[in-house]
Design an enzyme around this catalytic site. Structure first.
Site, PDB file in Angstrom:
ATOM      1  N   LEU A  87      44.637  37.420  35.081  1.00  0.00           N
ATOM      2  CA  LEU A  87      44.903  36.270  34.217  1.00  0.00           C
ATOM      3  C   LEU A  87      44.499  36.537  32.766  1.00  0.00           C
ATOM      4  CD1 LEU A  87      43.781  33.321  36.552  1.00  0.00           C
ATOM      5  CD2 LEU A  87      46.094  34.149  36.130  1.00  0.00           C
ATOM      6  N   CYS A  88      44.789  37.746  32.294  1.00  0.00           N
ATOM      7  CA  CYS A  88      44.464  38.090  30.902  1.00  0.00           C
ATOM      8  C   CYS A  88      45.648  38.801  30.239  1.00  0.00           C
ATOM      9  CB  CYS A  88      43.196  38.931  30.826  1.00  0.00           C
ATOM     10  SG  CYS A  88      43.105  40.307  31.982  1.00  0.00           S
ATOM     11  N   GLY A  89      46.848  38.343  30.551  1.00  0.00           N
ATOM     12  CA  GLY A  89      48.037  38.894  29.913  1.00  0.00           C
ATOM     13  C   GLY A  89      48.267  40.348  30.290  1.00  0.00           C
TER      14      GLY A  89
END
Length: 290
Positions: A87-89
């Site tokens: 969930l950090c691109g």
């Protein structure tokens, strides 16, 4: 068109997701501040250490130390610094892409092993012949559970010992360097052997050496390497929180836009249902009159 109940359930679901992403954004923002402060505090020490190293090494007669030996590149260790969570691109994917490019290009004919400091790189290469943890414990990615200089020094020392024993001909660090919350730059940085410092520092200082310059340099290089690894870990840690904050900010905005679209769709469906009911009533009334 979906019925009203389905649209209501989807609006509720998207609202719940938006609350989660908004909370994650705030948590990452708080962690980013601490991580950014750690990187900022580390940089002056790192720069000064490199300056001293440049001044001292520039006065030597070109003698190569045990960490400066240039060899034919047959065995390569890539230290992949990623995160333990998603969930950090594109934070983790960018590192994996950089490693994949190196495997197909520069190190295509070399025996390459990958040390994963971060669970995501380990997940990507765990089932391949490149995965390596020998000497670093079963889960070296736990370094981020307690990111301290002492823990980073142990990993750096193990890498240096293995290089000194001839296990590696080259060691590189692949990590995200922190620029700002929205921008992280992938670095492919040589760790060992130590690159010769050409020309030394621009402002040479006349030091008094005790016991001698060679011994001081022998002590400075391992310390400099430990600082280099620790700084890369701090950079990656700050970059992770910046990337996650940015990704969650975009996710929250997208969720908000989606909720607006769903509400418009819901109102249109509700209006259509009411219109149909009115038409049915009118048609029924006309039929009774007839």
């Amino acid at each position: 068109m979906a019925n009203l109940k389905e649209i209501r359930l989807r609006i509720t679901s998207v609202n719940s997701t938006m609350q989660i992403t908004s909370a994650m954004k705030m948590v990452s923002a708080a962690k980013l501040k601490r991580a950014q402060d750690a990187v900022t505090r580390m940089r002056p020490y790192s720069v000064k250490l490199q300056e001293i190293l440049a001044n001292v090494s520039s006065t030597l007669d070109g003698n190569e130390g045990k960490f400066s030996q240039q060899r034919d590149v047959k065995n390569v260790l890539i230290v992949a610094i990623t995160s333990n969570r998603g969930l950090c691109g594109g934070f983790n994917n960018n590192i994996i892409k950089e490693i994949r490019t190196s495997l197909r290009g520069e190190y295509a004919n070399a025996n390459v092993k990958i040390l994963s400091l971060g669970k995501k790189a380990g997940d990507a290469y765990r089932k391949t012949s490149h995965y390596f943890t020998e000497g670093f414990g079963e889960n070296p990615h736990t370094i981020f559970d307690a990111l301290t200089f002492d823990n980073a020094s142990k990993i750096a020392q193990t890498i240096m010992d293995q290089f000194e024993q001839g296990k590696w001909d080259k060691v590189v660090l692949v990590y995200n360097s922190f620029k700002n919350a929205a921008v992280q730059v992938v670095q492919n940085e040589q760790f060992l052997p130590v690159k010769p410092i050409e020309g030394g520092s621009t402002s040479k200082v006349d030091y008094i050496y005790e016991p001698n310059k060679e011994q001081i340099l022998e002590d400075l290089i391992p310390r400099s390497l430990k600082v280099q690894l620790f700084k890369a870990l701090l950079d990656s840690n700050a970059s992770e929180h910046g990337a996650r904050m940015t990704a969650m900010h975009k996710a929250t905005d997208n969720a908000g836009a989606l909720v607006k679209e769903l509400k418009i769709t819901y109102n249109k469906a509700r209006q259509a249902a009411i219109t149909n009911e009115i038409l049915e009533i009118v048609a029924g009334a006309d039929a009774l009159k007839g």
